[in-house]
Design a protein around this motif. Structure first.
Motif, PDB file in Angstrom:
ATOM      1  N   LEU A 103      -9.274   0.532   1.212  1.00 23.97           N
ATOM      2  CA  LEU A 103      -9.414  -0.149   2.502  1.00 23.97           C
ATOM      3  C   LEU A 103      -8.238  -1.087   2.761  1.00 23.97           C
ATOM      4  O   LEU A 103      -7.776  -1.225   3.893  1.00 23.97           O
ATOM      5  N   ARG A 104      -7.743  -1.723   1.698  1.00 25.00           N
ATOM      6  CA  ARG A 104      -6.562  -2.588   1.859  1.00 25.00           C
ATOM      7  C   ARG A 104      -5.357  -1.754   2.296  1.00 25.00           C
ATOM      8  O   ARG A 104      -4.570  -2.185   3.142  1.00 25.00           O
ATOM      9  N   ASN A 105      -5.241  -0.567   1.707  1.00 23.12           N
ATOM     10  CA  ASN A 105      -4.134   0.320   2.083  1.00 23.12           C
ATOM     11  C   ASN A 105      -4.230   0.754   3.538  1.00 23.12           C
ATOM     12  O   ASN A 105      -3.231   1.084   4.167  1.00 23.12           O
ATOM     13  N   GLU A 106      -5.468   0.751   4.059  1.00 22.64           N
ATOM     14  CA  GLU A 106      -5.660   1.110   5.473  1.00 22.64           C
ATOM     15  C   GLU A 106      -5.427  -0.090   6.385  1.00 22.64           C
ATOM     16  O   GLU A 106      -5.646  -0.015   7.589  1.00 22.64           O
ATOM     17  N   GLY A 107      -5.056  -1.205   5.791  1.00 19.73           N
ATOM     18  CA  GLY A 107      -4.702  -2.369   6.603  1.00 19.73           C
ATOM     19  C   GLY A 107      -5.786  -3.434   6.704  1.00 19.73           C
ATOM     20  O   GLY A 107      -5.683  -4.361   7.490  1.00 19.73           O
ATOM     21  N   MET A 108      -6.854  -3.305   5.911  1.00 18.66           N
ATOM     22  CA  MET A 108      -7.914  -4.309   5.967  1.00 18.66           C
ATOM     23  C   MET A 108      -7.618  -5.438   4.993  1.00 18.66           C
ATOM     24  O   MET A 108      -7.227  -5.205   3.863  1.00 18.66           O
ATOM     25  N   ASP A 109      -7.815  -6.667   5.457  1.00 14.79           N
ATOM     26  CA  ASP A 109      -7.577  -7.832   4.619  1.00 14.79           C
ATOM     27  C   ASP A 109      -8.889  -8.234   3.961  1.00 14.79           C
ATOM     28  O   ASP A 109      -9.772  -8.796   4.602  1.00 14.79           O
ATOM     29  N   ILE A 110      -9.035  -7.895   2.678  1.00 18.50           N
ATOM     30  CA  ILE A 110     -10.269  -8.241   1.960  1.00 18.50           C
ATOM     31  C   ILE A 110      -9.925  -9.159   0.796  1.00 18.50           C
ATOM     32  O   ILE A 110      -9.144  -8.793  -0.083  1.00 18.50           O
ATOM     33  N   GLN A 111     -10.478 -10.357   0.809  1.00 21.63           N
ATOM     34  CA  GLN A 111     -10.294 -11.271  -0.317  1.00 21.63           C
ATOM     35  C   GLN A 111     -11.534 -11.194  -1.200  1.00 21.63           C
ATOM     36  O   GLN A 111     -12.640 -10.980  -0.706  1.00 21.63           O
ATOM     37  N   VAL A 112     -11.343 -11.364  -2.509  1.00 19.53           N
ATOM     38  CA  VAL A 112     -12.469 -11.237  -3.438  1.00 19.53           C
ATOM     39  C   VAL A 112     -12.637 -12.531  -4.246  1.00 19.53           C
ATOM     40  O   VAL A 112     -11.665 -13.093  -4.738  1.00 19.53           O
ATOM     41  N   ARG A 113     -13.880 -12.994  -4.351  1.00 21.60           N
ATOM     42  CA  ARG A 113     -14.207 -14.134  -5.210  1.00 21.60           C
ATOM     43  C   ARG A 113     -15.363 -13.694  -6.108  1.00 21.60           C
ATOM     44  O   ARG A 113     -16.286 -13.026  -5.642  1.00 21.60           O
ATOM     45  N   VAL A 114     -15.316 -14.090  -7.378  1.00 20.35           N
ATOM     46  CA  VAL A 114     -16.354 -13.670  -8.325  1.00 20.35           C
ATOM     47  C   VAL A 114     -17.207 -14.876  -8.721  1.00 20.35           C
ATOM     48  O   VAL A 114     -16.675 -15.936  -9.043  1.00 20.35           O
ATOM     49  N   THR A 115     -18.531 -14.714  -8.692  1.00 19.90           N
ATOM     50  CA  THR A 115     -19.417 -15.828  -9.066  1.00 19.90           C
ATOM     51  C   THR A 115     -19.626 -15.837 -10.571  1.00 19.90           C
ATOM     52  O   THR A 115     -19.729 -14.784 -11.217  1.00 19.90           O
ATOM     53  N   TRP A 116     -19.704 -17.043 -11.089  1.00 18.12           N
ATOM     54  CA  TRP A 116     -19.878 -17.223 -12.533  1.00 18.12           C
ATOM     55  C   TRP A 116     -21.189 -17.948 -12.806  1.00 18.12           C
ATOM     56  O   TRP A 116     -21.885 -17.692 -13.765  1.00 18.12           O
ATOM     57  N   GLU A 117     -21.547 -18.880 -11.903  1.00 18.20           N
ATOM     58  CA  GLU A 117     -22.782 -19.641 -12.102  1.00 18.20           C
ATOM     59  C   GLU A 117     -23.375 -20.013 -10.749  1.00 18.20           C
ATOM     60  O   GLU A 117     -22.726 -19.838  -9.711  1.00 18.20           O
ATOM     61  N   LYS A 118     -24.587 -20.525 -10.797  1.00 20.48           N
ATOM     62  CA  LYS A 118     -25.276 -20.895  -9.566  1.00 20.48           C
ATOM     63  C   LYS A 118     -24.460 -21.939  -8.801  1.00 20.48           C
ATOM     64  O   LYS A 118     -23.878 -22.828  -9.395  1.00 20.48           O
ATOM     65  N   GLY A 119     -24.408 -21.780  -7.484  1.00 23.04           N
ATOM     66  CA  GLY A 119     -23.638 -22.729  -6.682  1.00 23.04           C
ATOM     67  C   GLY A 119     -22.271 -22.182  -6.288  1.00 23.04           C
ATOM     68  O   GLY A 119     -21.660 -22.646  -5.325  1.00 23.04           O
ATOM     69  N   ASP A 120     -21.774 -21.186  -7.041  1.00 23.68           N
ATOM     70  CA  ASP A 120     -20.467 -20.597  -6.714  1.00 23.68           C
ATOM     71  C   ASP A 120     -20.465 -19.990  -5.313  1.00 23.68           C
ATOM     72  O   ASP A 120     -19.536 -20.188  -4.538  1.00 23.68           O
ATOM     73  N   ALA A 121     -21.529 -19.227  -5.011  1.00 21.93           N
ATOM     74  CA  ALA A 121     -21.589 -18.542  -3.714  1.00 21.93           C
ATOM     75  C   ALA A 121     -21.477 -19.545  -2.571  1.00 21.93           C
ATOM     76  O   ALA A 121     -20.737 -19.333  -1.609  1.00 21.93           O
ATOM     77  N   GLY A 122     -22.174 -20.663  -2.702  1.00 26.67           N
ATOM     78  CA  GLY A 122     -22.135 -21.707  -1.676  1.00 26.67           C
ATOM     79  C   GLY A 122     -20.729 -22.253  -1.460  1.00 26.67           C
ATOM     80  O   GLY A 122     -20.279 -22.433  -0.328  1.00 26.67           O
ATOM     81  N   ARG A 123     -20.021 -22.477  -2.564  1.00 25.10           N
ATOM     82  CA  ARG A 123     -18.648 -22.992  -2.459  1.00 25.10           C
ATOM     83  C   ARG A 123     -17.732 -21.969  -1.794  1.00 25.10           C
ATOM     84  O   ARG A 123     -16.876 -22.310  -0.978  1.00 25.10           O
ATOM     85  N   TYR A 124     -17.892 -20.701  -2.152  1.00 20.10           N
ATOM     86  CA  TYR A 124     -17.036 -19.651  -1.577  1.00 20.10           C
ATOM     87  C   TYR A 124     -17.303 -19.479  -0.084  1.00 20.10           C
ATOM     88  O   TYR A 124     -16.407 -19.159   0.683  1.00 20.10           O
TER      89      TYR A 124
END
Length: 299
Positions: free
Chosen positions: A28-49
């Motif tokens: 998808l990136r090669n097709e021109g889509m800008d996708i950033q990735v963040r990985v969660t490690w512990e509770k609360g990470d999703a909220g920060r991201y």
């Protein structure tokens, strides 16, 4: 060239090594889509991201994981202040993808990703419990909850939804009804509940349709109570002939209050919450979500 909006994928750490996903994102990136990735490690990470995503001005935050991850991201989006709150995209990667399955999100990662990025965003409801904790899919209480929170991971992976039932039968000592009282709009019931399902979505426990009529954009919650003193017959008739079952009580309301003389446990999309009093209310259209045009959960 038409600019494709930026997306931020919040990926449950358990799925970080998924090669198919890596390939799909690269494609998808090669097709021109800008996708950033963040990985969660512990509770609360999703909220920060999610906060970071809002600052970056992305148009979609994609929840990559099971029901728990989707709920955590959805809750953080609902709590976002200000304008330009990103829409929610869903990439089902968990062991039990109850919400994604009932919303007809494609299983194929590349298709699910495309939908999450360029699908039409529609307003959906979320439910809030005791003014703080949210769930986007379902709150389950009673015997089913104890099973779900105690079913060994390996058994879950091997057997899917059947594992919950088998594990429950192995633990007969845990099969006891909970005395409680439940109120809602034009609804009042008290008695012994074996399982309580309060659904914004339809299914829980890896495929059990607890609230088959639920819609996520009707401003209502569906309630289903399984009663019965004789627990095994109730359980089996529920699975074999659910429509004609004296042990089932249904209701619908924009809010429900559950009171019990002793501590009850509710499982909110995988997150246990204990207490004697629960007020569960729907927040109508609190969230924009990218869903398939034929999504069965939309009216």
């Amino acid at each position: 060239m038409h600019e494709i909006p930026t997306s931020l994928l919040i990926l449950n750490g358990k799925s970080a090594g998924d090669e198919t996903l890596r390939e799909a994102i690269t494609l998808l990136r090669n097709e021109g889509m800008d996708i950033q990735v963040r990985v969660t490690w512990e509770k609360g990470d999703a909220g920060r991201y999610v906060k970071e995503a809002q600052q970056l001005g992305v148009s979609t935050v994609i929840a990559g994981g099971g029901d728990g991850t989707i709920n955590e991201v959805a809750t953080a989006l609902v709590d976002c202040a200000g304008e330009h709150v990103p829409a929610l995209g869903i990439l089902p990667l968990g062991t039990a993808n109850d919400f994604a399955t009932s919303a007809a999100i494609p299983d194929a990662l590349d298709k699910a990703l495309q939908l999450a990025i360029i699908g039409k965003a529609v307003p959906v409801d979320i439910a809030r419990v005791n003014d703080k904790t949210c769930f986007i899919n379902m709150a389950t209480g009673g015997f089913g909850t104890r099973i779900t929170s105690e079913t060994p991971e390996k058994l879950k992976a091997a057997l899917g939804s059947v594992s919950y039932l088998i594990h429950g039968l192995m633990r007969m000592d845990m099969l006891k009804a909970d005395r409680c009282e439940i109120r809602g709009d034009n609804f009042h019931w008290q008695g012994d509940a074996l399982v309580i399902g309060i659904g914004n979505g339809r299914q829980a426990g890896g495929g059990q349709q607890l609230c088959p009529q639920a819609l996520i954009n009707d401003g209502l919650l569906q309630l289903r109570i399984f009663t019965g003193d004789e627990l095994l017959p109730a359980l089996f008739t529920t699975l074999t002939q659910p429509d004609d079952n004296p042990h089932i009580i249904d209701g619908k309301s924009a809010w429900f209050e559950v009171n019990a003389p002793h501590e009850l446990t509710f499982n909110l999309d995988g997150e246990p919450l204990r207490g004697e009093h629960f007020r569960i209310e729907v927040l109508p259209g609190a969230l924009q979500c990218r869903l398939p045009p034929d999504c069965p959960l939309l009216r």
